[in-house]
Motif scaffolding. Structure first.
Motif, mmCIF file in Angstrom:
data_model
loop_
_atom_site.group_PDB
_atom_site.id
_atom_site.type_symbol
_atom_site.label_atom_id
_atom_site.label_comp_id
_atom_site.label_asym_id
_atom_site.label_seq_id
_atom_site.Cartn_x
_atom_site.Cartn_y
_atom_site.Cartn_z
ATOM 1 N N ASP A 45 0.922 -1.168 -0.586
ATOM 2 C CA ASP A 45 -0.036 -0.134 0.371
ATOM 3 C C ASP A 45 0.975 0.511 0.027
ATOM 4 O OD1 ASP A 45 0.463 0.412 2.916
ATOM 5 O OD2 ASP A 45 -0.845 0.339 3.643
ATOM 6 N N SER A 47 3.152 1.858 2.001
ATOM 7 C CA SER A 47 3.098 3.584 3.325
ATOM 8 C C SER A 47 4.631 3.227 3.647
ATOM 9 C CB SER A 47 1.903 2.610 4.432
ATOM 10 O OG SER A 47 1.071 2.851 4.681
ATOM 11 N N GLN A 69 5.223 7.316 3.117
ATOM 12 C CA GLN A 69 4.713 9.156 2.632
ATOM 13 C C GLN A 69 4.625 10.835 3.078
ATOM 14 O OE1 GLN A 69 2.365 8.790 0.056
ATOM 15 N NE2 GLN A 69 2.734 6.529 -0.393
ATOM 16 N N ASP A 128 2.038 -3.751 5.162
ATOM 17 C CA ASP A 128 1.307 -2.475 4.750
ATOM 18 C C ASP A 128 1.611 -2.133 6.198
ATOM 19 O OD1 ASP A 128 1.175 -3.020 2.436
ATOM 20 O OD2 ASP A 128 -1.190 -3.793 2.797
ATOM 21 N N ASN A 247 -4.144 3.806 14.720
ATOM 22 C CA ASN A 247 -4.472 5.459 14.581
ATOM 23 C C ASN A 247 -6.322 5.323 14.520
ATOM 24 O OD1 ASN A 247 -1.819 5.882 14.466
ATOM 25 N ND2 ASN A 247 -1.160 5.600 12.885
ATOM 26 N N GLU A 249 -7.504 7.180 12.450
ATOM 27 C CA GLU A 249 -8.407 7.298 10.670
ATOM 28 C C GLU A 249 -6.812 6.367 9.974
ATOM 29 O OE1 GLU A 249 -9.531 10.182 9.107
ATOM 30 O OE2 GLU A 249 -10.724 10.957 11.161
ATOM 31 N N ASP A 250 -7.384 5.826 8.488
ATOM 32 C CA ASP A 250 -5.870 4.823 7.831
ATOM 33 C C ASP A 250 -4.867 6.363 7.128
ATOM 34 O OD1 ASP A 250 -7.036 2.376 7.966
ATOM 35 O OD2 ASP A 250 -7.769 2.396 6.679
ATOM 36 N N THR A 251 -5.502 7.676 7.130
ATOM 37 C CA THR A 251 -4.660 8.400 6.624
ATOM 38 C C THR A 251 -4.049 9.444 7.509
ATOM 39 O OG1 THR A 251 -6.708 10.220 7.126
ATOM 40 C CG2 THR A 251 -6.500 8.954 5.295
ATOM 41 N N ILE A 252 -3.773 8.537 8.763
ATOM 42 C CA ILE A 252 -3.090 9.284 10.127
ATOM 43 C C ILE A 252 -1.554 9.094 9.720
ATOM 44 C CG2 ILE A 252 -2.467 9.717 12.127
ATOM 45 C CD1 ILE A 252 -5.532 9.811 12.225
ATOM 46 N N ILE A 253 -0.967 8.993 10.187
ATOM 47 C CA ILE A 253 0.400 8.594 10.060
ATOM 48 C C ILE A 253 1.053 9.314 11.337
ATOM 49 C CG2 ILE A 253 3.220 8.481 9.473
ATOM 50 C CD1 ILE A 253 1.837 9.726 6.424
ATOM 51 N N THR A 269 2.866 13.149 15.889
ATOM 52 C CA THR A 269 1.581 12.998 14.771
ATOM 53 C C THR A 269 2.380 13.688 13.468
ATOM 54 O OG1 THR A 269 -0.067 12.494 13.662
ATOM 55 C CG2 THR A 269 -0.133 14.589 15.414
ATOM 56 N N GLN A 272 0.829 17.571 7.156
ATOM 57 C CA GLN A 272 1.061 17.263 5.757
ATOM 58 C C GLN A 272 1.487 18.794 5.777
ATOM 59 O OE1 GLN A 272 1.838 14.040 4.447
ATOM 60 N NE2 GLN A 272 2.591 14.771 3.111
#
Length: 435
Positions: A45, A47, A69, A128, A247, A249-253, A269, A272
Protein backbone atom coordinates in the motif's frame (compact mmCIF):
# COMPACT_ATOMS: atom_id res chain seq x y z
CA UNK A 1 25.22 -10.91 -35.43
CA UNK A 2 24.23 -7.44 -34.28
CA UNK A 3 20.48 -8.15 -34.26
CA UNK A 4 20.71 -11.29 -32.07
CA UNK A 5 22.88 -9.33 -29.58
CA UNK A 6 20.30 -6.52 -29.47
CA UNK A 7 17.49 -9.03 -28.94
CA UNK A 8 19.48 -10.77 -26.20
CA UNK A 9 20.11 -7.45 -24.46
CA UNK A 10 16.45 -6.48 -24.72
CA UNK A 11 15.34 -9.87 -23.41
CA UNK A 12 17.72 -9.58 -20.43
CA UNK A 13 16.46 -6.07 -19.61
CA UNK A 14 12.84 -7.15 -19.76
CA UNK A 15 13.58 -10.14 -17.54
CA UNK A 16 15.22 -7.95 -14.90
CA UNK A 17 12.37 -5.46 -15.08
CA UNK A 18 9.76 -8.22 -14.61
CA UNK A 19 11.64 -9.67 -11.67
CA UNK A 20 11.96 -6.27 -9.96
CA UNK A 21 8.29 -5.45 -10.44
CA UNK A 22 7.13 -8.80 -9.08
CA UNK A 23 9.37 -8.43 -6.02
CA UNK A 24 8.42 -4.83 -5.20
CA UNK A 25 7.61 -5.64 -1.57
CA UNK A 26 9.55 -8.91 -1.25
CA UNK A 27 12.96 -10.51 -1.72
CA UNK A 28 13.70 -14.16 -2.50
CA UNK A 29 16.97 -16.02 -1.80
CA UNK A 30 18.03 -15.65 -5.45
CA UNK A 31 17.67 -11.84 -5.32
CA UNK A 32 19.73 -9.05 -3.76
CA UNK A 33 19.12 -5.48 -2.68
CA UNK A 34 22.30 -3.53 -3.43
CA UNK A 35 22.96 -0.07 -2.02
CA UNK A 36 24.92 0.93 -5.13
CA UNK A 37 21.90 0.18 -7.32
CA UNK A 38 19.57 2.24 -5.10
CA UNK A 39 16.98 -0.52 -4.85
CA UNK A 40 14.30 -0.57 -2.14
CA UNK A 41 11.34 -2.64 -1.02
CA UNK A 42 8.01 -0.84 -0.80
CA UNK A 43 5.00 -2.21 1.06
CA UNK A 44 2.01 -3.04 -1.13
CA UNK A 45 0.00 0.00 0.00
CA UNK A 46 3.14 2.21 -0.23
CA UNK A 47 3.02 3.16 3.45
CA UNK A 48 6.58 2.00 4.22
CA UNK A 49 9.88 1.64 2.40
CA UNK A 50 13.01 -0.38 3.18
CA UNK A 51 16.48 0.30 1.89
CA UNK A 52 19.91 1.71 2.62
CA UNK A 53 20.04 5.23 4.07
CA UNK A 54 22.35 7.67 5.82
CA UNK A 55 21.32 9.78 8.84
CA UNK A 56 21.89 13.55 8.50
CA UNK A 57 25.50 14.73 8.22
CA UNK A 58 27.05 11.28 8.03
CA UNK A 59 28.19 8.95 5.28
CA UNK A 60 27.52 5.76 7.22
CA UNK A 61 24.97 3.46 5.60
CA UNK A 62 22.24 1.50 7.34
CA UNK A 63 19.37 -0.74 6.29
CA UNK A 64 16.20 0.75 7.68
CA UNK A 65 12.45 1.05 7.31
CA UNK A 66 10.85 4.49 7.01
CA UNK A 67 7.48 6.09 6.25
CA UNK A 68 7.05 6.23 2.47
CA UNK A 69 4.57 9.15 2.55
CA UNK A 70 6.63 11.37 4.90
CA UNK A 71 8.88 13.88 3.13
CA UNK A 72 11.29 14.02 6.09
CA UNK A 73 12.90 10.59 6.09
CA UNK A 74 12.00 9.07 9.47
CA UNK A 75 13.25 5.53 10.14
CA UNK A 76 11.13 3.39 12.44
CA UNK A 77 13.57 0.46 12.48
CA UNK A 78 17.26 -0.04 11.70
CA UNK A 79 18.81 -3.47 11.15
CA UNK A 80 22.55 -2.83 11.48
CA UNK A 81 22.23 0.12 13.88
CA UNK A 82 25.40 -0.83 15.81
CA UNK A 83 27.51 -1.73 12.76
CA UNK A 84 27.18 0.63 9.79
CA UNK A 85 28.51 0.12 6.29
CA UNK A 86 31.05 2.87 5.63
CA UNK A 87 30.47 3.06 1.89
CA UNK A 88 27.88 2.04 -0.70
CA UNK A 89 29.10 -1.54 -1.09
CA UNK A 90 26.36 -2.89 1.18
CA UNK A 91 24.06 -5.66 -0.03
CA UNK A 92 20.95 -7.09 1.62
CA UNK A 93 20.06 -10.75 0.95
CA UNK A 94 18.05 -13.57 2.46
CA UNK A 95 19.74 -16.95 2.73
CA UNK A 96 18.14 -20.15 1.36
CA UNK A 97 17.25 -21.12 4.94
CA UNK A 98 15.72 -17.76 5.92
CA UNK A 99 18.41 -15.65 7.57
CA UNK A 100 18.54 -11.97 6.61
CA UNK A 101 22.12 -10.93 5.86
CA UNK A 102 23.82 -7.59 5.23
CA UNK A 103 27.33 -7.70 3.73
CA UNK A 104 29.79 -5.14 2.46
CA UNK A 105 32.43 -5.54 -0.27
CA UNK A 106 30.79 -8.89 -1.09
CA UNK A 107 32.39 -10.79 1.81
CA UNK A 108 32.27 -8.77 5.05
CA UNK A 109 29.35 -9.80 7.26
CA UNK A 110 27.79 -6.64 8.72
CA UNK A 111 24.58 -7.97 10.28
CA UNK A 112 22.43 -11.10 10.38
CA UNK A 113 18.98 -11.80 11.79
CA UNK A 114 20.34 -15.05 13.28
CA UNK A 115 16.91 -16.63 13.00
CA UNK A 116 16.52 -19.92 14.82
CA UNK A 117 13.45 -20.90 12.79
CA UNK A 118 14.61 -21.99 9.36
CA UNK A 119 12.75 -22.85 6.16
CA UNK A 120 13.48 -24.32 2.77
CA UNK A 121 11.20 -21.76 1.10
CA UNK A 122 11.67 -18.36 2.79
CA UNK A 123 10.65 -14.96 1.42
CA UNK A 124 11.55 -11.58 2.93
CA UNK A 125 8.56 -9.24 2.79
CA UNK A 126 7.78 -5.69 3.92
CA UNK A 127 4.18 -5.56 5.12
CA UNK A 128 1.77 -2.61 5.03
CA UNK A 129 2.19 -2.27 8.82
CA UNK A 130 5.92 -1.57 8.47
CA UNK A 131 6.74 -5.04 9.79
CA UNK A 132 9.60 -6.78 7.96
CA UNK A 133 8.93 -10.52 8.02
CA UNK A 134 10.55 -13.72 6.86
CA UNK A 135 7.67 -15.86 5.59
CA UNK A 136 7.56 -19.55 4.90
CA UNK A 137 6.08 -19.33 1.41
CA UNK A 138 4.56 -22.83 1.72
CA UNK A 139 2.71 -22.28 5.01
CA UNK A 140 2.49 -18.48 5.32
CA UNK A 141 3.91 -18.62 8.85
CA UNK A 142 6.41 -16.02 10.07
CA UNK A 143 9.89 -17.29 10.87
CA UNK A 144 11.18 -13.87 11.98
CA UNK A 145 9.75 -10.33 12.20
CA UNK A 146 11.20 -6.89 12.90
CA UNK A 147 8.29 -6.09 15.27
CA UNK A 148 9.89 -8.55 17.69
CA UNK A 149 13.06 -6.44 17.68
CA UNK A 150 11.98 -2.79 18.20
CA UNK A 151 14.44 0.09 18.10
CA UNK A 152 13.35 3.53 19.33
CA UNK A 153 9.90 3.65 17.72
CA UNK A 154 6.49 2.08 18.17
CA UNK A 155 3.95 2.16 15.30
CA UNK A 156 0.45 0.64 15.15
CA UNK A 157 0.65 -3.13 15.42
CA UNK A 158 3.79 -3.14 17.56
CA UNK A 159 3.83 -4.05 21.26
CA UNK A 160 5.72 -2.59 24.22
CA UNK A 161 5.85 -5.11 27.04
CA UNK A 162 5.84 -8.87 27.55
CA UNK A 163 4.53 -12.15 26.28
CA UNK A 164 4.74 -13.65 29.77
CA UNK A 165 4.00 -17.20 28.60
CA UNK A 166 7.06 -17.16 26.31
CA UNK A 167 9.21 -14.86 28.46
CA UNK A 168 9.54 -12.60 25.42
CA UNK A 169 9.99 -8.85 25.87
CA UNK A 170 9.49 -5.93 23.50
CA UNK A 171 11.08 -2.65 24.60
CA UNK A 172 12.36 0.61 23.11
CA UNK A 173 15.95 1.86 23.07
CA UNK A 174 16.88 5.40 22.04
CA UNK A 175 19.34 6.30 19.31
CA UNK A 176 22.67 7.75 20.43
CA UNK A 177 21.98 10.93 18.43
CA UNK A 178 20.14 12.10 15.33
CA UNK A 179 23.26 11.17 13.34
CA UNK A 180 23.84 7.85 15.09
CA UNK A 181 21.15 5.13 15.41
CA UNK A 182 23.37 2.89 17.54
CA UNK A 183 22.14 1.76 20.97
CA UNK A 184 21.64 4.87 23.10
CA UNK A 185 21.38 5.59 26.81
CA UNK A 186 17.63 5.35 27.31
CA UNK A 187 15.39 2.28 27.49
CA UNK A 188 11.62 2.27 27.96
CA UNK A 189 10.16 -0.97 29.25
CA UNK A 190 7.17 -2.51 30.97
CA UNK A 191 7.96 -3.76 34.46
CA UNK A 192 5.45 -6.62 34.86
CA UNK A 193 6.23 -7.42 38.50
CA UNK A 194 3.27 -6.94 40.80
CA UNK A 195 1.27 -4.08 39.33
CA UNK A 196 2.71 -3.45 35.85
CA UNK A 197 4.17 -0.03 35.13
CA UNK A 198 6.22 1.66 32.42
CA UNK A 199 9.80 2.58 33.34
CA UNK A 200 12.34 4.79 31.57
CA UNK A 201 15.98 4.18 32.46
CA UNK A 202 19.16 5.98 31.57
CA UNK A 203 21.63 3.16 31.74
CA UNK A 204 20.62 1.28 34.89
CA UNK A 205 19.22 4.39 36.63
CA UNK A 206 15.47 5.01 36.62
CA UNK A 207 14.63 8.51 35.38
CA UNK A 208 10.85 8.18 35.01
CA UNK A 209 8.07 5.73 35.78
CA UNK A 210 4.43 5.90 34.89
CA UNK A 211 3.02 4.61 38.16
CA UNK A 212 1.17 1.29 38.38
CA UNK A 213 -1.61 0.20 36.04
CA UNK A 214 -4.97 0.04 37.84
CA UNK A 215 -7.04 -1.27 34.96
CA UNK A 216 -7.95 2.21 33.70
CA UNK A 217 -4.86 4.40 33.91
CA UNK A 218 -1.19 4.45 34.89
CA UNK A 219 -0.52 6.20 38.20
CA UNK A 220 -2.66 9.30 38.40
CA UNK A 221 -2.58 10.02 34.69
CA UNK A 222 -5.65 10.33 32.51
CA UNK A 223 -7.56 7.15 31.61
CA UNK A 224 -6.29 5.38 28.52
CA UNK A 225 -8.85 6.40 25.91
CA UNK A 226 -8.77 7.42 22.29
CA UNK A 227 -8.12 10.96 21.14
CA UNK A 228 -8.42 12.52 17.69
CA UNK A 229 -5.18 10.85 16.52
CA UNK A 230 -4.80 7.42 18.14
CA UNK A 231 -6.44 4.94 20.47
CA UNK A 232 -4.15 3.52 23.19
CA UNK A 233 -4.56 0.09 24.77
CA UNK A 234 -2.94 -1.83 27.62
CA UNK A 235 -3.39 -5.60 27.81
CA UNK A 236 -2.78 -7.22 31.18
CA UNK A 237 -3.57 -10.86 31.92
CA UNK A 238 -1.77 -14.09 32.77
CA UNK A 239 -0.29 -14.28 29.25
CA UNK A 240 0.45 -10.66 28.25
CA UNK A 241 1.39 -7.31 29.71
CA UNK A 242 1.88 -4.82 26.89
CA UNK A 243 0.99 -1.37 25.56
CA UNK A 244 -0.02 -0.73 21.94
CA UNK A 245 -2.00 1.78 19.91
CA UNK A 246 -3.89 2.16 16.65
CA UNK A 247 -4.45 5.28 14.57
CA UNK A 248 -8.03 6.54 14.46
CA UNK A 249 -7.97 6.84 10.65
CA UNK A 250 -5.93 5.17 7.91
CA UNK A 251 -4.79 8.57 6.65
CA UNK A 252 -3.12 9.43 9.98
CA UNK A 253 0.62 8.83 10.37
CA UNK A 254 1.83 8.73 13.97
CA UNK A 255 4.58 7.16 16.04
CA UNK A 256 5.57 6.65 19.68
CA UNK A 257 9.26 7.29 20.25
CA UNK A 258 11.97 7.57 22.90
CA UNK A 259 13.85 10.82 22.24
CA UNK A 260 17.61 10.35 21.92
CA UNK A 261 18.71 13.54 23.73
CA UNK A 262 16.65 13.91 26.91
CA UNK A 263 14.90 10.56 26.92
CA UNK A 264 11.54 12.22 26.39
CA UNK A 265 8.76 9.76 25.64
CA UNK A 266 6.61 11.31 22.93
CA UNK A 267 3.73 10.48 20.63
CA UNK A 268 4.13 12.41 17.38
CA UNK A 269 1.91 12.83 14.36
CA UNK A 270 2.91 13.93 10.86
CA UNK A 271 1.43 17.24 9.68
CA UNK A 272 1.29 17.03 5.90
CA UNK A 273 0.56 20.75 5.52
CA UNK A 274 3.58 22.01 7.46
CA UNK A 275 5.74 18.94 6.66
CA UNK A 276 6.77 18.39 10.28
CA UNK A 277 6.27 16.04 13.18
CA UNK A 278 3.94 17.48 15.82
CA UNK A 279 4.26 16.45 19.47
CA UNK A 280 0.79 15.61 20.79
CA UNK A 281 1.78 13.74 23.99
CA UNK A 282 4.89 13.96 26.15
CA UNK A 283 4.72 11.61 29.14
CA UNK A 284 7.14 13.59 31.30
CA UNK A 285 4.78 16.49 31.97
CA UNK A 286 6.51 18.38 34.80
CA UNK A 287 9.23 18.30 37.48
CA UNK A 288 7.28 15.83 39.62
CA UNK A 289 7.71 13.23 36.90
CA UNK A 290 11.44 13.13 37.69
CA UNK A 291 12.01 9.82 39.45
CA UNK A 292 12.24 10.03 43.25
CA UNK A 293 12.72 13.82 43.15
CA UNK A 294 11.66 14.29 46.78
CA UNK A 295 13.28 11.26 48.37
CA UNK A 296 11.69 8.63 50.68
CA UNK A 297 8.38 9.35 52.45
CA UNK A 298 7.91 12.65 50.64
CA UNK A 299 5.26 13.73 48.15
CA UNK A 300 5.71 15.94 45.09
CA UNK A 301 3.00 18.43 44.14
CA UNK A 302 3.59 20.90 41.30
CA UNK A 303 0.89 23.20 42.67
CA UNK A 304 2.79 23.83 45.91
CA UNK A 305 5.91 25.87 46.69
CA UNK A 306 8.24 24.17 47.35
CA UNK A 307 6.98 21.21 45.35
CA UNK A 308 8.26 18.62 47.85
CA UNK A 309 6.74 18.07 51.29
CA UNK A 310 7.06 15.33 53.89
CA UNK A 311 4.07 13.07 54.47
CA UNK A 312 2.08 13.74 57.65
CA UNK A 313 3.92 12.04 60.49
CA UNK A 314 7.32 12.50 58.84
CA UNK A 315 10.01 15.22 58.97
CA UNK A 316 13.02 16.04 56.74
CA UNK A 317 15.90 13.65 57.32
CA UNK A 318 18.46 16.44 56.85
CA UNK A 319 16.64 19.74 57.66
CA UNK A 320 19.50 21.99 56.50
CA UNK A 321 19.61 20.40 53.05
CA UNK A 322 15.81 20.27 52.83
CA UNK A 323 15.56 24.01 53.51
CA UNK A 324 18.03 24.56 50.67
CA UNK A 325 15.67 22.66 48.36
CA UNK A 326 17.90 19.59 48.25
CA UNK A 327 15.32 16.88 48.83
CA UNK A 328 17.38 13.81 48.00
CA UNK A 329 17.58 12.73 51.65
CA UNK A 330 13.81 12.59 51.89
CA UNK A 331 11.97 12.26 55.18
CA UNK A 332 11.89 10.03 58.27
CA UNK A 333 9.14 9.19 60.74
CA UNK A 334 8.73 11.65 63.60
CA UNK A 335 8.22 8.69 65.91
CA UNK A 336 10.32 5.69 65.00
CA UNK A 337 8.30 2.54 64.52
CA UNK A 338 8.81 -0.26 67.01
CA UNK A 339 7.33 -3.62 66.12
CA UNK A 340 6.58 -4.33 69.78
CA UNK A 341 4.36 -1.25 70.02
CA UNK A 342 0.99 -0.46 68.48
CA UNK A 343 0.81 1.02 64.99
CA UNK A 344 -1.91 2.16 62.61
CA UNK A 345 -2.31 3.72 59.20
CA UNK A 346 -2.82 7.20 57.81
CA UNK A 347 -4.62 7.48 54.47
CA UNK A 348 -3.14 9.64 51.71
CA UNK A 349 -5.37 10.22 48.70
CA UNK A 350 -4.94 11.10 45.00
CA UNK A 351 -1.42 9.67 44.92
CA UNK A 352 0.83 8.06 42.39
CA UNK A 353 1.53 4.89 44.35
CA UNK A 354 5.15 4.23 45.40
CA UNK A 355 7.63 2.37 43.28
CA UNK A 356 7.09 -1.38 43.06
CA UNK A 357 10.65 -2.45 43.76
CA UNK A 358 9.84 -3.80 47.21
CA UNK A 359 6.20 -4.78 47.19
CA UNK A 360 4.12 -7.91 47.15
CA UNK A 361 0.69 -8.38 45.63
CA UNK A 362 -2.11 -10.57 46.91
CA UNK A 363 -4.36 -11.12 43.91
CA UNK A 364 -7.18 -12.66 45.95
CA UNK A 365 -10.15 -10.50 46.81
CA UNK A 366 -9.69 -9.50 50.45
CA UNK A 367 -11.11 -6.61 52.42
CA UNK A 368 -9.21 -3.49 53.37
CA UNK A 369 -9.20 -4.61 57.00
CA UNK A 370 -7.65 -7.95 56.04
CA UNK A 371 -5.08 -6.12 53.92
CA UNK A 372 -4.26 -3.88 56.89
CA UNK A 373 -3.84 -6.86 59.19
CA UNK A 374 -1.52 -8.56 56.68
CA UNK A 375 0.66 -5.46 56.66
CA UNK A 376 0.70 -5.16 60.46
CA UNK A 377 1.90 -8.75 60.79
CA UNK A 378 5.02 -7.89 58.78
CA UNK A 379 7.34 -5.61 60.73
CA UNK A 380 8.94 -4.27 57.53
CA UNK A 381 5.60 -3.43 55.86
CA UNK A 382 5.32 0.34 55.55
CA UNK A 383 2.05 0.73 53.66
CA UNK A 384 -0.72 -0.88 51.66
CA UNK A 385 -3.25 -0.09 48.95
CA UNK A 386 -6.09 -1.78 47.14
CA UNK A 387 -6.67 -1.75 43.41
CA UNK A 388 -9.35 -3.36 41.28
CA UNK A 389 -6.94 -5.56 39.34
CA UNK A 390 -4.77 -6.83 42.18
CA UNK A 391 -6.60 -6.79 45.48
CA UNK A 392 -4.15 -6.08 48.30
CA UNK A 393 -0.78 -4.46 47.62
CA UNK A 394 1.75 -4.05 50.44
CA UNK A 395 5.08 -2.23 50.39
CA UNK A 396 8.10 -3.39 52.35
CA UNK A 397 10.89 -0.84 52.60
CA UNK A 398 11.05 2.89 51.89
CA UNK A 399 8.18 4.52 50.01
CA UNK A 400 9.64 6.24 46.95
CA UNK A 401 8.57 8.39 43.99
CA UNK A 402 5.13 9.55 45.07
CA UNK A 403 3.26 12.56 43.75
CA UNK A 404 -0.11 14.09 44.51
CA UNK A 405 -2.64 14.82 41.77
CA UNK A 406 -5.40 17.37 41.63
CA UNK A 407 -7.73 14.58 40.59
CA UNK A 408 -7.35 10.86 39.98
CA UNK A 409 -4.63 8.91 41.72
CA UNK A 410 -5.17 6.26 44.39
CA UNK A 411 -5.36 5.82 48.15
CA UNK A 412 -2.25 4.76 50.04
CA UNK A 413 -2.32 3.75 53.71
CA UNK A 414 0.99 4.50 55.43
CA UNK A 415 2.09 2.91 58.69
CA UNK A 416 2.62 5.23 61.67
CA UNK A 417 3.03 4.78 65.41
CA UNK A 418 -0.36 5.14 67.11
CA UNK A 419 1.12 7.90 69.27
CA UNK A 420 1.70 9.85 66.06
CA UNK A 421 -1.75 9.09 64.68
CA UNK A 422 -3.39 10.39 67.85
CA UNK A 423 -1.98 13.83 67.11
CA UNK A 424 -4.17 14.00 64.01
CA UNK A 425 -7.31 12.10 64.89
CA UNK A 426 -9.07 10.05 67.50
CA UNK A 427 -7.27 6.75 68.01
CA UNK A 428 -8.18 4.09 65.44
CA UNK A 429 -6.30 1.48 63.50
CA UNK A 430 -6.94 3.18 60.15
CA UNK A 431 -7.37 6.90 59.55
CA UNK A 432 -9.73 7.66 56.66
CA UNK A 433 -9.37 11.41 56.42
CA UNK A 434 -7.87 12.70 53.18
CA UNK A 435 -4.59 14.55 53.07
Amino acid sequence: MVLPLILLSLFTSLSLFTEFTAALDALSPNQTLADAAGGTLVSEDESFELGFFSPPNTGNRYVGIWFKQVSLQTPIWVANKDNPVTDKSGVLTISPTGNIIITSNQTNLIWSSNSTMLSASPVLQLLDTGNLVVVNSNTGSYLWQSFDHPCDTLVPGMKLGWDISKNQEWYLTSWNSLQDPSTGDFTYRVDPRGLPQLVLRRGSTISYRSGPWDGVRFGGGPPLKENTVFSPNFVYNTTFAYYSFVNIEDTIISRFVVNQTAGLIQHLTWNQGSSEWVDIVTLQADSCDTYDLCGPYAICNVNEIPICHCMDGFVPKVPVEWNRLDWTGGCVAKTELNCSEAAGFRRFSRLKLPDTSYFLVNRTEISRVDCEEACLKNCSCMGFAQTDISGCVVWSGELLDMREYYEGGQDLYVRLATSELSKFFTMSSVTDTDV
